[in-house]
Design an enzyme around this catalytic site. Structure first.
Site, PDB file in Angstrom:
ATOM      1  N   HIS A 357       5.293  -5.781  -0.342  1.00 53.58           N
ATOM      2  CA  HIS A 357       4.935  -4.362  -0.257  1.00 53.58           C
ATOM      3  C   HIS A 357       3.922  -3.911  -1.286  1.00 53.58           C
ATOM      4  O   HIS A 357       3.530  -2.746  -1.279  1.00 53.58           O
ATOM      5  CB  HIS A 357       6.185  -3.489  -0.394  1.00 53.58           C
ATOM      6  CG  HIS A 357       7.001  -3.435   0.843  1.00 53.58           C
ATOM      7  ND1 HIS A 357       6.772  -2.506   1.836  1.00 53.58           N
ATOM      8  CD2 HIS A 357       8.007  -4.209   1.287  1.00 53.58           C
ATOM      9  CE1 HIS A 357       7.633  -2.701   2.819  1.00 53.58           C
ATOM     10  NE2 HIS A 357       8.401  -3.739   2.516  1.00 53.58           N
ATOM     11  N   LYS A 544       3.883  12.440  -0.739  1.00 56.12           N
ATOM     12  CA  LYS A 544       4.211  11.051  -1.019  1.00 56.12           C
ATOM     13  C   LYS A 544       4.739  11.005  -2.440  1.00 56.12           C
ATOM     14  O   LYS A 544       4.636  11.983  -3.171  1.00 56.12           O
ATOM     15  CB  LYS A 544       2.978  10.156  -0.881  1.00 56.12           C
ATOM     16  CG  LYS A 544       1.751  10.715  -1.607  1.00 56.12           C
ATOM     17  CD  LYS A 544       0.497   9.879  -1.378  1.00 56.12           C
ATOM     18  CE  LYS A 544      -0.145  10.079  -0.026  1.00 56.12           C
ATOM     19  NZ  LYS A 544       0.076   8.971   0.895  1.00 56.12           N
ATOM     20  N   ARG A 545       5.307   9.869  -2.864  1.00 52.33           N
ATOM     21  CA  ARG A 545       5.722   9.769  -4.249  1.00 52.33           C
ATOM     22  C   ARG A 545       4.533  10.028  -5.184  1.00 52.33           C
ATOM     23  O   ARG A 545       3.389   9.720  -4.849  1.00 52.33           O
ATOM     24  CB  ARG A 545       6.313   8.371  -4.527  1.00 52.33           C
ATOM     25  CG  ARG A 545       7.703   8.196  -3.969  1.00 52.33           C
ATOM     26  CD  ARG A 545       8.685   9.176  -4.585  1.00 52.33           C
ATOM     27  NE  ARG A 545       8.945   8.866  -5.967  1.00 52.33           N
ATOM     28  CZ  ARG A 545      10.067   8.330  -6.432  1.00 52.33           C
ATOM     29  NH1 ARG A 545      11.069   8.075  -5.621  1.00 52.33           N
ATOM     30  NH2 ARG A 545      10.214   8.072  -7.714  1.00 52.33           N
ATOM     31  N   LYS A 550      -1.860   6.640  -6.214  1.00 50.46           N
ATOM     32  CA  LYS A 550      -2.002   7.508  -5.044  1.00 50.46           C
ATOM     33  C   LYS A 550      -2.963   8.681  -5.321  1.00 50.46           C
ATOM     34  O   LYS A 550      -3.374   9.382  -4.419  1.00 50.46           O
ATOM     35  CB  LYS A 550      -0.636   8.014  -4.595  1.00 50.46           C
ATOM     36  CG  LYS A 550       0.276   6.911  -4.014  1.00 50.46           C
ATOM     37  CD  LYS A 550       1.672   7.450  -3.725  1.00 50.46           C
ATOM     38  CE  LYS A 550       2.636   6.384  -3.206  1.00 50.46           C
ATOM     39  NZ  LYS A 550       2.462   6.109  -1.769  1.00 50.46           N
ATOM     40  N   THR A 652       2.748   5.037   5.313  1.00 51.64           N
ATOM     41  CA  THR A 652       3.316   5.414   6.614  1.00 51.64           C
ATOM     42  C   THR A 652       3.244   6.927   6.791  1.00 51.64           C
ATOM     43  O   THR A 652       3.286   7.418   7.912  1.00 51.64           O
ATOM     44  CB  THR A 652       4.784   4.954   6.750  1.00 51.64           C
ATOM     45  OG1 THR A 652       5.504   5.357   5.582  1.00 51.64           O
ATOM     46  CG2 THR A 652       4.866   3.449   6.931  1.00 51.64           C
ATOM     47  N   LYS A 656       2.590   9.377  10.208  1.00 48.81           N
ATOM     48  CA  LYS A 656       3.351  10.563  10.633  1.00 48.81           C
ATOM     49  C   LYS A 656       2.420  11.751  10.800  1.00 48.81           C
ATOM     50  O   LYS A 656       2.572  12.556  11.723  1.00 48.81           O
ATOM     51  CB  LYS A 656       4.422  10.914   9.588  1.00 48.81           C
ATOM     52  CG  LYS A 656       5.465   9.848   9.375  1.00 48.81           C
ATOM     53  CD  LYS A 656       6.293  10.153   8.113  1.00 48.81           C
ATOM     54  CE  LYS A 656       6.995   8.913   7.615  1.00 48.81           C
ATOM     55  NZ  LYS A 656       7.516   9.083   6.230  1.00 48.81           N
TER      56      LYS A 656
END
Ligand SMILES: *Cc1c(COP(=O)(O)O)cnc(C)c1O
Length: 801
Positions: A357, A544-545, A550, A652, A656
């Site tokens: 991952h 998201k986290r 990110k 992901t 969505k």
């Protein structure tokens, strides 16, 4: 039998009343909402349990290969609505509750999320259970019954505070204890060994035992006979430590039981980061030892031998967290079943498959040898032997010591779980095309050269029906009215919507659906934060986290630059925007918490400024969770996927959002690449460096200070971070960006601003925007978990389908 025919409104109503009267001992006339919730859930759970029994009898009779998905996390979210929709009895249940005077929406709201995961990795496991059930694969997920799931986030004065998520009071209606399936797990102690009649024997002594008690949760497939089981292990003391108890050491006896039970107390709240704590290692071994023992018991019950174990079982490990399952299965085969090393290794290496991952070093699990050996002495011996034999094969192939040191399992006083996983698995897969290529080129390059066929890709997928059918009724109706309802079972058929890309009636209706969803979200925002957002603004979403890779701080810096622009050019035209954030930071991740504070400070500064806030606004949604995402995704228009290229394995959330018609503003990272391939480059907003460009810049030596010195706007903003915004300073963010900026925010800033401006321009042409949105929806079927699971089944698990 079809659930829909069996469970009519009348039948459901009577089941609910019976449950209340007989099982709960409550008079329905005077029952609370909570009692009705409890009764309804218990009825649904029993329907699922019944269906599961029928399904497992069916696949047992066919002796199908069983699929086991082991994961330290399953981010399940709520079950009631999902179960009713998947069983196709949601309308009947709604009517039954209505006859009892209860609004089923209220029942849905009462359910706590089962938050047994951090983010994408845990949610992926949950989505895959749904897909495996829908595809009628005989599947079981294994995890831990954490008493406390992912913490609840509150933002107080811009700072994240964590409160415990004690979810079981409302959540335990979904889990069913199976005490007869309990197993004993051994920790610590030491190993006695010797040779007898040419046979090596070992004996584990002076260990402590913890009992693992399973609790099952059921996930029904949609329009299918399948039901997946999620078996969650709870740690229990094996009874009082009778010895201490008899010695009169009452306090120690109780203390021992508290220590055992600590194992399943709490989920570690780190995403993409490991801590190396003993309790975490205990959790991992507890999970895999219980699960392997259960898998073997199930296999022996059916076949009476383990010789055909690898033909009849596939075990997928979700990242390296459950990788101890590998030496654990070796241990059982060697010590408990008397297999030779060679035979045991043959079975093991045909059983396991490993999903990677991440390639980021801070997320690669490495255990200190002393910690590992003390807690798991026998497992340590077995890992050493795997390592020794692997080194021998490398020496036979004339690898030099430098290569061997890099590839072996134990090195520099550490046990490297990724190396163990790659060496022992029959398959290693990445989770998007780009990521699967990167692992072959970088972290696992040595192994790729050794065993190229082992390396595969399965691009992630999501439980599309949860975010569309269950959460976006407007879009569901639009699809049903245009292309029929075949897409619900076969999401690739959403492509048929593309025929309507130039149909202005459909585009107008699509815009209306979005507007309704925006209104629904804005009501929630108003209730929770008191702010009334501009419904004509673009809803631009990054959820998201919170993690530096990110790059929520890139988003925040750009908002600051827009604010400064509006202050300097108050009369220039500006397309109004609402930036919506949702993100939990790991409690010990200081810079991530500072970034939340930065975002909230910008929010407050804008909120105080009437000249700006109708054009530019920030909303920070507290406690981002599966349930909040179900409300948020349908209302989103821009999907921000702005990780540094090469860092986000797949993502992901991007899928969505696409499914709800949001258009991606993103880098060429993870699954964004495949989203772009599907929708075409005119229907996605790409910016920033590519993964090879990032690698090249790193090699050359990235100097963020140059950007600070040469770019006036960047300098102005970083100086504001240092000197203060609204009296708040952010020296850590400022210094990080100026002197380190590992994730190259400054290098991508100009390109990011340009693409955001372009997106706003395109939005002005509403029909053009709706067309982009429609094409994104039409192409999103590819990212359904049903497709991903069929790829696992065919390409990795070797299922006869
Ligand atoms: C889907 C999902 C994620 C993953 O989001 P990414 O943007 O892929 O990191 C994280 N948390 C929740 C609650 C989700 O539903």
């Amino acid at each position: 039998m079809n659930s829909k025919k069996q469970y009519t409104t009348e039948v459901l109503k009577n089941l609910i009343l019976d449950t209340m009267n007989n099982d709960m001992g409550i008079d329905p006339e005077h029952a609370s909402d909570e009692a009705y919730y409890q009764a309804l859930c218990l009825v649904v759970r029993e329907i699922l349990a019944e269906k599961q029994k029928v399904f497992s009898a069916h696949h047992n009779a066919q002796a199908k290969k069983r699929i086991y998905y082991i994961s330290m996390e399953f981010l399940m979210g709520r079950s009631l609505k999902n179960s009713l929709y998947n069983l196709e009895i949601h309308k009947e249940a709604q009517a039954a509750m209505e006859q009892l005077g209860i609004d089923i929406q209220r029942m849905y709201q009462l359910e706590p999320d089962a938050g047994l995961g951090n983010g994408g990795l845990g949610r992926l496991a949950a989505c895959y259970l749904d897909a495996m059930a829908t595809q009628e694969l005989p599947a079981m997920g294994y995890s831990i019954l954490y008493e406390y799931g992912i913490f609840k986030q509150r933002i107080i004065d811009g700072w994240q505070t964590e409160t415990p998520d004690y979810w079981l009071p409302g959540g335990n209606v979904w889990i069913k204890m199976k005490p007869d399936r309990s197993v004993a797990i051994k920790f610590g102690g030491r190993i006695e060994e010797g040779w007898e009649a040419g046979h090596h024997w070992t004996n584990h002594v002076e260990y402590t035992t913890v009992t693992a008690v399973p609790y099952d949760m059921y996930v029904s497939g949609y329009d299918s006979e399948g039901v997946a089981v999620l078996r969650l292990w709870k740690a229990q003391s094996p009874g009082f430590d009778m010895e201490s108890f008899n010695r009169g050491d009452y306090v120690n006896a109780i203390g021992q039981s508290a220590m055992s039970e600590a194992i399943s107390k709490v989920l570690y709240p780190n995403d993409n980061h490991t801590e190396g704590k003993v309790l975490r290692l205990k959790q991992q071994y507890f999970l895999v030892s219980a699960s392997i023992s259960d898998i073997i018991r199930r296999h022996i019950t059916t076949y009476g031998t383990l010789d055909n174990f690898a033909q009849k079982n596939a075990v997928q490990i979700n990242d390296t967290h459950p990788a101890l399952a590998i030496p654990e299965l070796m241990r059982v085969l060697l010590d408990d079943c008397g297999y030779s090393w060679e035979k045991a290794w043959d079975i093991v290496t045909r059983t396991f498959a490993y999903t990677n991952h991440t390639v980021m070093s801070e997320a690669l699990e490495k255990w200190n040898v002393d910690i590992f050996r003390n807690l798991l002495p026998r497992i340590y011996q077995i890992v050493c032997e795997i390592d020794r034999r692997f080194v021998d094969t490398l020496k036979d192939r004339r690898y030099d010591n430098y290569d061997i040191d890099r590839m072996r399992i134990i090195y520099d006083y550490q046990v490297r779980m990724a190396n163990l996983s790659v060496i022992a698995s029959q398959s290693v897969n990445g989770v998007s095309k780009l990521h699967s290529q990167i692992i072959k080129d970088s972290v696992f390059h040595d192994y790729y050269l050794l065993t190229p066929k082992k390396f595969k890709n399965v691009t992630n997928g999501i439980a599309s029906r949860r975010w569309l059918y269950q959460s976006n009724p407007g879009l569901t109706n639009l699809l049903n009215d245009t292309i029929g309802d075949g897409w619900l079972k076969d999401l690739s058929r959403m492509e048929e919507l593309e025929k309507f890309a130039d149909d202005s009636a459909v585009l107008t209706r699509l815009a209306q659906v979005k507007q309704e969803n925006k209104l629904r979200l804005s009501n929630y925002i108003e209730q929770t934060s008191g702010v009334k957002v501009n419904l004509d603004s673009i809803f631009d979403v990054q959820v998201k986290r919170l993690h530096e890779y990110k790059r929520q701080h890139l988003n925040a810096l750009h908002i600051l630059s827009q604010y400064l622009y509006l202050k300097d050019h108050p009369n220039e035209p500006f397309i109004p925007k609402t930036y919506i954030f949702g993100a939990k930071a790991a409690p010990g991740y200081f810079l991530a918490k500072q970034i939340i504070k930065f975002i909230c400070t910008l929010r407050d500064m804008i909120e105080k400024d009437p000249s700006v806030r109708e054009k530019l606004r920030i909303v920070f949604l507290e406690n981002y969770s599966v349930t909040i995402s179900e409300l948020l995704m349908p209302a989103s228009e821009i999907s921000q996927q702005i990780s540094l290229a090469g860092t986000e394995a797949s993502g992901t959330g991007n899928m969505k959002l696409m499914l709800s018609g949001a258009v991606t503003v993103g880098t060429l990272d993870g699954a964004n690449v495949e989203i772009g391939e599907l929708v075409g480059e005119n229907n996605i907003f790409y910016f920033g460096m590519t993964a090879p460009e990032v690698a090249h810049l790193r090699e050359k030596g990235y100097r963020p200070t140059d950007y600070y010195n040469k770019n006036r706007e960047i300098k102005r903003m970083i100086d504001m971070l240092s000197c203060g915004i609204q009296g708040q300073t952010f020296p850590d963010i400022a210094n990080n960006l100026r002197y380190d900026d590992h994730y190259m925010v400054l290098a991508d800033f100009d390109s990011y601003r340009a693409i955001q401006n372009k997106a706003s321009k395109v939005y002005e042409d509403r029909m053009k925007w709706q067309k982009m949105s429609l094409i994104n929806i039409a192409k999103s079927g590819y990212f359904c978990a049903d497709r991903a699971i069929m790829e696992y089944a065919r390409n990795i698990w070797g299922m006869q389908l």
